[in-house]
Design a protein around this motif. Sequence first.
Motif, PDB file in Angstrom:
ATOM      1  N   LYS A  21       0.662  -1.180  -0.197  1.00 33.46           N
ATOM      2  CA  LYS A  21       0.480  -0.050   0.143  1.00 33.46           C
ATOM      3  C   LYS A  21       0.789   1.032   0.292  1.00 33.46           C
ATOM      4  N   LEU A  22       0.374   2.201  -0.913  1.00 35.50           N
ATOM      5  CA  LEU A  22       1.448   3.702  -0.775  1.00 35.50           C
ATOM      6  C   LEU A  22      -0.073   4.403   0.166  1.00 35.50           C
ATOM      7  N   THR A  23       0.729   5.380   1.240  1.00 35.70           N
ATOM      8  CA  THR A  23      -0.007   6.186   1.632  1.00 35.70           C
ATOM      9  C   THR A  23       0.414   7.675   0.840  1.00 35.70           C
ATOM     10  N   VAL A  24      -0.271   8.812   1.679  1.00 33.92           N
ATOM     11  CA  VAL A  24       0.139   9.570   0.457  1.00 33.92           C
ATOM     12  C   VAL A  24       1.412  10.381   0.494  1.00 33.92           C
ATOM     13  N   GLU A  25       1.859  10.055   1.816  1.00 34.95           N
ATOM     14  CA  GLU A  25       3.430  10.400   2.487  1.00 34.95           C
ATOM     15  C   GLU A  25       3.873   9.647   1.610  1.00 34.95           C
ATOM     16  N   GLU A  26       3.693   8.516   1.423  1.00 33.84           N
ATOM     17  CA  GLU A  26       4.979   7.333   0.500  1.00 33.84           C
ATOM     18  C   GLU A  26       4.469   8.175  -0.647  1.00 33.84           C
ATOM     19  N   PHE A  27       3.543   8.119  -1.785  1.00 32.21           N
ATOM     20  CA  PHE A  27       3.375   8.867  -3.529  1.00 32.21           C
ATOM     21  C   PHE A  27       3.597   9.632  -3.137  1.00 32.21           C
ATOM     22  N   ILE A  28       4.567  10.934  -2.328  1.00 38.44           N
ATOM     23  CA  ILE A  28       4.429  12.043  -3.218  1.00 38.44           C
ATOM     24  C   ILE A  28       6.239  12.505  -3.382  1.00 38.44           C
ATOM     25  N   LYS A  29       6.927  11.096  -2.684  1.00 36.70           N
ATOM     26  CA  LYS A  29       7.968  10.744  -2.903  1.00 36.70           C
ATOM     27  C   LYS A  29       8.374  10.471  -3.994  1.00 36.70           C
ATOM     28  N   VAL A  30       8.055  10.553  -5.339  1.00 42.00           N
ATOM     29  CA  VAL A  30       8.023  10.251  -6.106  1.00 42.00           C
ATOM     30  C   VAL A  30       8.375  11.415  -7.182  1.00 42.00           C
ATOM     31  N   VAL A  31       8.171  12.604  -6.648  1.00 45.03           N
ATOM     32  CA  VAL A  31       8.385  13.656  -7.387  1.00 45.03           C
ATOM     33  C   VAL A  31       9.773  14.561  -6.623  1.00 45.03           C
ATOM     34  N   GLU A  32      10.406  13.283  -6.554  1.00 43.84           N
ATOM     35  CA  GLU A  32      11.501  14.590  -5.172  1.00 43.84           C
ATOM     36  C   GLU A  32      12.412  13.579  -5.799  1.00 43.84           C
ATOM     37  N   PRO A  33      13.519  14.007  -5.386  1.00 47.56           N
ATOM     38  CA  PRO A  33      14.810  13.066  -5.502  1.00 47.56           C
ATOM     39  C   PRO A  33      14.828  12.031  -4.409  1.00 47.56           C
ATOM     40  N   PRO A  34      15.309  11.176  -4.718  1.00 45.60           N
ATOM     41  CA  PRO A  34      15.823  10.985  -6.511  1.00 45.60           C
ATOM     42  C   PRO A  34      14.715  10.329  -7.338  1.00 45.60           C
ATOM     43  N   PHE A  35      13.898  10.064  -7.340  1.00 46.13           N
ATOM     44  CA  PHE A  35      12.593   9.510  -8.524  1.00 46.13           C
ATOM     45  C   PHE A  35      12.874  10.603  -9.570  1.00 46.13           C
ATOM     46  N   THR A  36      12.623  11.663  -8.860  1.00 45.00           N
ATOM     47  CA  THR A  36      12.419  13.337  -9.736  1.00 45.00           C
ATOM     48  C   THR A  36      13.713  13.975  -9.585  1.00 45.00           C
ATOM     49  N   PRO A  37      14.701  14.036 -10.250  1.00 44.49           N
ATOM     50  CA  PRO A  37      15.814  14.925 -10.129  1.00 44.49           C
ATOM     51  C   PRO A  37      15.396  16.150 -10.105  1.00 44.49           C
ATOM     52  N   ASP A  38      15.786  17.024  -9.048  1.00 46.34           N
ATOM     53  CA  ASP A  38      15.902  18.359  -9.821  1.00 46.34           C
ATOM     54  C   ASP A  38      15.881  18.775 -11.601  1.00 46.34           C
ATOM     55  N   ALA A  39      15.503  19.527 -12.001  1.00 42.73           N
ATOM     56  CA  ALA A  39      16.274  19.696 -12.551  1.00 42.73           C
ATOM     57  C   ALA A  39      15.977  21.459 -13.439  1.00 42.73           C
ATOM     58  N   PRO A  40      16.293  22.282 -14.410  1.00 40.30           N
ATOM     59  CA  PRO A  40      16.025  24.091 -14.610  1.00 40.30           C
ATOM     60  C   PRO A  40      13.991  23.981 -14.903  1.00 40.30           C
ATOM     61  N   ASN A  41      13.598  23.305 -15.634  1.00 41.47           N
ATOM     62  CA  ASN A  41      12.700  22.997 -16.715  1.00 41.47           C
ATOM     63  C   ASN A  41      11.139  22.505 -15.521  1.00 41.47           C
ATOM     64  N   LEU A  42      11.774  21.566 -14.354  1.00 39.84           N
ATOM     65  CA  LEU A  42      10.795  21.828 -13.595  1.00 39.84           C
ATOM     66  C   LEU A  42      10.148  22.663 -12.928  1.00 39.84           C
ATOM     67  N   PRO A  43       8.673  22.649 -12.355  1.00 36.89           N
ATOM     68  CA  PRO A  43       8.300  23.328 -11.852  1.00 36.89           C
ATOM     69  C   PRO A  43       8.978  23.342 -10.291  1.00 36.89           C
ATOM     70  N   PRO A  44       8.724  23.880  -9.397  1.00 34.25           N
ATOM     71  CA  PRO A  44       9.711  23.748  -7.696  1.00 34.25           C
ATOM     72  C   PRO A  44       8.679  22.926  -7.281  1.00 34.25           C
TER      73      PRO A  44
ATOM     74  N   GLU B 258       5.584  22.712  -5.736  1.00 29.77           N
ATOM     75  CA  GLU B 258       4.157  22.754  -7.176  1.00 29.77           C
ATOM     76  C   GLU B 258       4.143  20.907  -6.901  1.00 29.77           C
ATOM     77  N   ARG B 259       5.393  20.317  -7.538  1.00 20.11           N
ATOM     78  CA  ARG B 259       5.288  18.676  -7.314  1.00 20.11           C
ATOM     79  C   ARG B 259       4.234  18.320  -6.541  1.00 20.11           C
ATOM     80  N   ARG B 260       4.786  18.161  -5.668  1.00 18.46           N
ATOM     81  CA  ARG B 260       3.659  17.669  -4.517  1.00 18.46           C
ATOM     82  C   ARG B 260       2.600  17.811  -4.640  1.00 18.46           C
ATOM     83  N   GLN B 261       2.343  18.992  -4.263  1.00 20.55           N
ATOM     84  CA  GLN B 261       0.733  19.218  -4.663  1.00 20.55           C
ATOM     85  C   GLN B 261      -0.048  18.265  -5.979  1.00 20.55           C
TER      86      GLN B 261
END
Length: 326
Positions: A67-90, A93-96
Amino acid sequence: MKRLLALPFCTVLFATTPVGAQTPLSAPLPAWFTEIDATKTGAVTRADFLKFRMKIFEQLDTNKDNKLTVEEFIKVVEPPFTPDAPNLPPVEERRQRARQEFGYRDTNRDSVVDRAETEALVHAEFNQYDADRDNRITEAELRQYVQRSLARQSAERQQQEASRRQGLMTVGEFIDMQLKAADQLDKNRDGKISKDEYAALAGPANGAQAQNLPPLDVRRQLAQRKFAEIDANKDGVLTRVELTAYAVSLFRRLDLNKDRFLDEEEFRKSQEAEAQKVRDLIRSQQPPASPQQQRPPVQPSPAPPPQQQPGGLAPGLPQGLPQQTR
């Protein structure tokens, strides 16, 4: 954000490569196909697709309770799953957006996204590609799907552009409008406009139609100035070549934001500029004030409210005279 930055168990949104004259065989394959089909068989089975798509679920499920809780799920938009890049939203915003995505995926509204809910979405995605329903995605099937997606995206872009252009005018439309207005002055239909024909723009000398217009001599001077401006070779007649060249030049001047369209605001500003020319010409023809009129008042009075701008010749080629308010 391409459904959570191309989250592996999310529906894939393909690259927006222009469709043009592509055929299904030339449509690009998404990277996941070649990654799953490591042995180059030219096909991906349902089981392999499911296994590949569920990898991210298993990585996010840190306590391994399926099972994925919302806390576990939103990790997908954070490093290392989603590395920060210049063209990405803050990241916030990605967490929202991830929280909103979590709500879509929690189909039974129990505040968790379990394996069954996630696998159902993966199977639904697979079904989009498996056209012949043989539980295999071939290269041909996937290329056809990509081609349809590209065509749909192209159609959506065209529709968005058409919607954006509502109320806008291109240079071609502007030239056509100006030439049609000029043709109305060509009384002898010789394809040219003489000074006498152009002078009709000044309008009537008197009568009901002249009541709200600037003085006749002002209108005549404006028409003469505009004629001289358009008459590039100074031969006393306006040809369609000169009219077209002037329309292009005028369009460029009016296109203040240089987006190759004219909008209502740009037309309004051009009309204000023409109205100012009328006021300046009228002011230049008024007699100088007498010494008594030049003496300042003993006590300054408040400035009168601004008067509505008088009308004048429309910018560019003949389009008639706007009315002047009383």
